[in-house]
Design a protein around this motif. Structure first.
Motif, PDB file in Angstrom:
ATOM      1  N   MET A 228      53.531 -69.649 -69.930  1.00 28.44           N
ATOM      2  CA  MET A 228      53.874 -68.091 -70.059  1.00 28.44           C
ATOM      3  C   MET A 228      52.563 -67.288 -70.156  1.00 28.44           C
ATOM      4  N   ARG A 231      51.087 -65.842 -66.924  1.00 30.01           N
ATOM      5  CA  ARG A 231      51.776 -65.107 -65.954  1.00 30.01           C
ATOM      6  C   ARG A 231      51.569 -63.599 -65.781  1.00 30.01           C
ATOM      7  N   ASN A 268      62.159 -62.044 -54.974  1.00 35.03           N
ATOM      8  CA  ASN A 268      63.755 -62.066 -55.257  1.00 35.03           C
ATOM      9  C   ASN A 268      64.150 -63.533 -55.365  1.00 35.03           C
ATOM     10  N   SER A 269      63.397 -64.427 -55.879  1.00 32.03           N
ATOM     11  CA  SER A 269      64.029 -65.717 -55.772  1.00 32.03           C
ATOM     12  C   SER A 269      64.041 -66.153 -57.277  1.00 32.03           C
ATOM     13  N   ARG A 270      65.192 -67.110 -57.378  1.00 26.40           N
ATOM     14  CA  ARG A 270      65.306 -67.499 -58.749  1.00 26.40           C
ATOM     15  C   ARG A 270      64.273 -68.210 -59.511  1.00 26.40           C
ATOM     16  N   VAL A 272      60.811 -67.912 -58.823  1.00 20.72           N
ATOM     17  CA  VAL A 272      59.559 -67.742 -58.403  1.00 20.72           C
ATOM     18  C   VAL A 272      59.331 -66.303 -59.387  1.00 20.72           C
ATOM     19  N   PRO A 274      58.035 -63.008 -60.164  1.00 19.71           N
ATOM     20  CA  PRO A 274      58.097 -61.820 -59.323  1.00 19.71           C
ATOM     21  C   PRO A 274      57.020 -61.377 -59.287  1.00 19.71           C
TER      22      PRO A 274
ATOM     23  N   SER B 127      66.424 -71.469 -53.316  1.00 21.69           N
ATOM     24  CA  SER B 127      66.154 -70.045 -52.767  1.00 21.69           C
ATOM     25  C   SER B 127      67.303 -69.485 -51.904  1.00 21.69           C
ATOM     26  N   TRP B 211      69.764 -72.959 -65.639  1.00 24.81           N
ATOM     27  CA  TRP B 211      69.768 -71.623 -64.716  1.00 24.81           C
ATOM     28  C   TRP B 211      70.918 -70.931 -64.974  1.00 24.81           C
ATOM     29  N   GLU B 213      73.334 -66.929 -64.302  1.00 26.75           N
ATOM     30  CA  GLU B 213      73.759 -65.871 -63.334  1.00 26.75           C
ATOM     31  C   GLU B 213      74.410 -64.844 -64.486  1.00 26.75           C
ATOM     32  N   VAL B 242      65.490 -59.005 -69.716  1.00 25.54           N
ATOM     33  CA  VAL B 242      64.329 -59.713 -68.969  1.00 25.54           C
ATOM     34  C   VAL B 242      63.327 -59.602 -70.418  1.00 25.54           C
ATOM     35  N   VAL B 245      64.425 -62.422 -72.346  1.00 21.92           N
ATOM     36  CA  VAL B 245      63.939 -63.855 -71.782  1.00 21.92           C
ATOM     37  C   VAL B 245      62.452 -64.179 -71.942  1.00 21.92           C
ATOM     38  N   ALA B 258      60.321 -69.294 -69.105  1.00 17.56           N
ATOM     39  CA  ALA B 258      61.436 -68.583 -69.260  1.00 17.56           C
ATOM     40  C   ALA B 258      61.228 -67.251 -68.190  1.00 17.56           C
ATOM     41  N   THR B 259      62.007 -67.313 -67.342  1.00 19.28           N
ATOM     42  CA  THR B 259      61.738 -66.518 -66.106  1.00 19.28           C
ATOM     43  C   THR B 259      63.007 -65.633 -65.504  1.00 19.28           C
ATOM     44  N   VAL B 260      63.211 -64.341 -65.244  1.00 15.66           N
ATOM     45  CA  VAL B 260      63.991 -63.781 -64.484  1.00 15.66           C
ATOM     46  C   VAL B 260      63.211 -63.560 -63.069  1.00 15.66           C
ATOM     47  N   GLY B 261      63.700 -64.257 -61.934  1.00 12.53           N
ATOM     48  CA  GLY B 261      63.137 -64.181 -60.722  1.00 12.53           C
ATOM     49  C   GLY B 261      63.961 -63.340 -59.793  1.00 12.53           C
ATOM     50  N   MET B 262      65.206 -62.978 -60.025  1.00 10.80           N
ATOM     51  CA  MET B 262      65.997 -62.398 -59.064  1.00 10.80           C
ATOM     52  C   MET B 262      66.957 -61.208 -59.692  1.00 10.80           C
ATOM     53  N   MET B 263      66.963 -60.170 -58.929  1.00  8.43           N
ATOM     54  CA  MET B 263      67.786 -58.872 -59.529  1.00  8.43           C
ATOM     55  C   MET B 263      68.256 -58.176 -58.558  1.00  8.43           C
ATOM     56  N   GLN B 264      69.586 -57.815 -58.508  1.00  6.88           N
ATOM     57  CA  GLN B 264      70.108 -56.902 -57.833  1.00  6.88           C
ATOM     58  C   GLN B 264      70.824 -55.770 -58.477  1.00  6.88           C
ATOM     59  N   PHE B 278      73.236 -57.633 -61.506  1.00  8.58           N
ATOM     60  CA  PHE B 278      73.287 -59.010 -60.956  1.00  8.58           C
ATOM     61  C   PHE B 278      71.666 -59.713 -61.398  1.00  8.58           C
ATOM     62  N   THR B 280      69.371 -63.474 -62.589  1.00  7.62           N
ATOM     63  CA  THR B 280      69.242 -64.703 -63.080  1.00  7.62           C
ATOM     64  C   THR B 280      68.293 -65.073 -63.835  1.00  7.62           C
ATOM     65  N   ASP B 282      65.901 -68.437 -65.809  1.00 11.93           N
ATOM     66  CA  ASP B 282      65.574 -69.829 -65.456  1.00 11.93           C
ATOM     67  C   ASP B 282      64.858 -70.292 -66.747  1.00 11.93           C
TER      68      ASP B 282
END
Ligand SMILES: NC(=O)NCCC(=O)O
Ligand SMILES: NC(=O)NCCC(=O)O
Lengths: 406, 406
Positions: A228, A231, A268-270, A272, A274, B127, B211, B213, B242, B245, B258-264, B278, B280, B282
């Motif tokens: 952590m 990052r 935007n990969s779960r 990774v 960002p 991914s 993981w 969603e 976020v 997390v 602890a990571t939020v890697g993807m968001m839409q 939306f 994710t 991790d």
């Protein structure tokens, strides 16, 4: 009085072009659907005897001649583009309301001194191409033609290219001609009129706006083995700015609005962390000094948040206009027209930007609002009653008539 | 000793397939580039005399026969897919390291009792298709074949369809056969080995993962005329999650991630209050009880945040595995091989998930790590030195040899 039924039917015909499953409209600026919509409206205008011309920004002017060929027109209009999940009234009501005024003048064979023009302004929403109201902005001399034509969508296509593609790249210069008076008819897009059971909003002012684009850059790394404290998470920074923007909005309550509407996370990969996040900020306030204060708070806050977690920052204000005070005489025309019908009404400040806000820089201008259900707009469930729709058009008709017969 | 130069050259050849401008690789699972990469590796394996077979999940087994036709194989392998902005070593190093072991055995005409197999596992990254390690998971009986084949990418294409399309939908059953021992060679993807100037990580455990969603739903509305207190802003909620997390990660320092890697964001328009987001989550920790605690904190926190601003919540855990303790005998084989060369080394816990984590459920398994520059992975700048790359493959060779000659 206008023919409310005819106006409603025209609105519902247009609502089919880009209709969405949830009862709304998706007719983004300069798409094939936008062209279809424009073609239908232009067809109706020609049936109503109008001369139609298109300028270099694709703005469409549908003109009913006046007694004096040389007199400056009384103009009304709005936009035919929508949000991606937009409603059936936002914008298009002001265009078809203008057409209904012309149709009504025809019905009653009324001659006006000044010509009357109904206008479709290009790309008002600012959703496909930022900023909003870019084509009325060029018309008003706020933006250069070059700037307007070179605005890009998310795929890199420009307004200029897309105007060519859909056949609405006109030849006549954008702006630079006298306008006697201008009005824009629109749904309120907020909750005030409905809550106070008023039918008409006499719009005296519009709040100022500042739009920003922000890019925060950290470092992509693996979500698993990266401790952590090591990052540099760009999304964490962006998330804190979203919360900051909200706090700035509340800090300047009740009049301020502050929104992050758009965000793109990279890669935007779960799994990774960002490395880069792009997002937008939209600030509004009727007092320019408060807007400047909000700007300062945003810049300081973003710098603090980014600095605290090792992110690089690029923050650009891409759009600004100062609060608008509409023309007093035009406001009075609207008020008189409202009183003539005995409609309940109140003065109000527009929360949204409108083409009228730019037009106000080159012509005496004001606006007419009607309520929308639950104050909801920029949503597929946006709604309005046939009574409100008719009342607004009646007010527009008489405000325009008063000025067109001077 | 392996031929370090040959291994490096093979890595650099593969790095051209999906090479990115910044020196990395984008070779998402089951794309045309993934097929190209597989074809090249399979070609090399055939040149090295291997029998190649493909199972129903598209896992590719490249087998060098042993003295006893019936003996269970000693297996090694990893994945050939990458992150969207991935590096030149993650995964592919373990596949080509396995091939290099086979090539070296050929060079020295060494016969083993057990067959030796190098494996390409399908879609390890998680991914393009979530979850990660899905095909080794099916092999290990953790997921059903149906589940594995029906995973969808963001466009709705399934693993099954895409395997067919690229010609890697094999016929042989996925899993269910004995394995004598298994090893996976990988870059660390974290900073520890490099910081401590160690060449080899003897991997004893892998941390557990959860993981999620999450979908938060509010109400789309206009960013201008919608007063702050009336908003149900889904992005504001997501932003607060976020930050939550991140706080959960720090609260369980130093081992938690602890990571939020993807968001839409929907509709993702500058002047619309987001109605739906939306994203994710991790979570990782080597202690399953702490992971459960993190889970509880997330659920409670999301409920509080969403409830506080009128959002609806859908939170689903889509992937979980408990911390893995690798096979003690395999770990000792790795340690002995390391000591044989006198490489500096330390025991470590894998921060990332690997196919070996699932394989460990059906075979005695362990892993070999080498450092990567600055601990950076899942990034185009991911890097490793030829010395590290060669050292790891030497350790793999001797750990496998020891077990293959039993
Ligand atoms: N009326 C309207 O929705 N205009 C879009 C520009 C804005 O966001 O204010
Ligand atoms: N090694 C690796 O990057 N695996 C992807 C799965 C994970 O996120 O741990």
């Amino acid at each position: 009085k206008v023919n409310g039924r005819r106006l409603w039917d025209s609105l519902m015909t247009m609502a089919k072009i880009g209709a969405t499953a949830k009862g709304g409209v998706c007719r983004l600026a300069l798409t094939d659907l936008d062209r279809q919509g424009r073609d239908v409206i232009v067809g109706w205008a020609k049936e109503a005897g109008c001369t139609v011309s298109v300028d270099q920004m694709g703005n469409v002017f549908m003109r009913r001649a006046g007694r004096h060929g040389e007199a400056a027109p009384v103009m009304t209009g709005s936009h035919a583009d929508s949000q991606p999940t937009g409603g059936r009234f936002d914008g298009i009501y002001g265009v078809l309301g203008g057409l209904e005024v012309i149709r009504t003048l025809n019905d009653h064979r009324i001659e006006t001194e000044h010509p009357v023009e109904a206008v479709i302004w290009t790309n008002e929403e600012g959703s496909r191409f930022a900023p909003a109201m870019v084509a009325s902005g060029v018309f008003a001399g706020v933006f250069t033609l070059e700037y307007g034509l070179s605005r890009k969508d998310i795929e890199g296509k420009t307004i200029g290219e897309e105007l060519q593609r859909i056949g609405y790249a006109g030849e006549i210069p954008c702006g630079g001609r006298p306008i006697h008076a201008a009005f824009e008819l629109h749904i309120e897009q907020g909750p005030i009129l409905e809550a106070e059971r008023k039918t008409i909003g006499v719009v005296t002012d519009a709040q100022g706006q500042r739009w920003y684009e922000v890019v925060l850059t950290g470092q992509e790394a693996h979500a698993g083995p990266t401790p952590m404290p090591r990052r540099r998470d760009a999304l964490l920074g962006a998330a804190r700015v979203v919360d900051l923007v909200n706090r700035i909005g509340f800090a300047h309550a009740p009049l301020a609005c502050a929104t992050v509407g758009m965000m793109q996370v990279h890669p935007n990969s779960r799994n990774v962390i960002p490395g880069r996040v792009f997002f937008t900020v939209d600030f509004r306030h009727p007092d320019d000094a408060v807007l400047a204060q909000m700007d300062a708070e945003l810049r300081q806050g973003v710098a603090d948040i980014a600095g605290g977690i090792g992110l690089e920052t690029a923050l650009e204000q891409i759009f600004y206009y100062a609060p608008v005070a509409f023309d007093r005489a035009c406001v009075e025309s609207v008020r008189r027209a409202t009183q003539r019908f005995g409609y309940s009404h109140r003065d109000m400040v527009s929360g949204a930007g409108h083409d009228a806000c730019y037009l106000a820089q080159v012509a005496p201008t004001s606006m007419v609002f009607v309520p929308c259900v639950d104050g909801i707009s920029h949503n597929e469930i946006e709604d309005a009653t046939p009574e409100w729709i008719e009342a607004g058009a009646n007010v527009l008709l008489h405000a325009m008539l008063e000025r067109a017969c001077e």
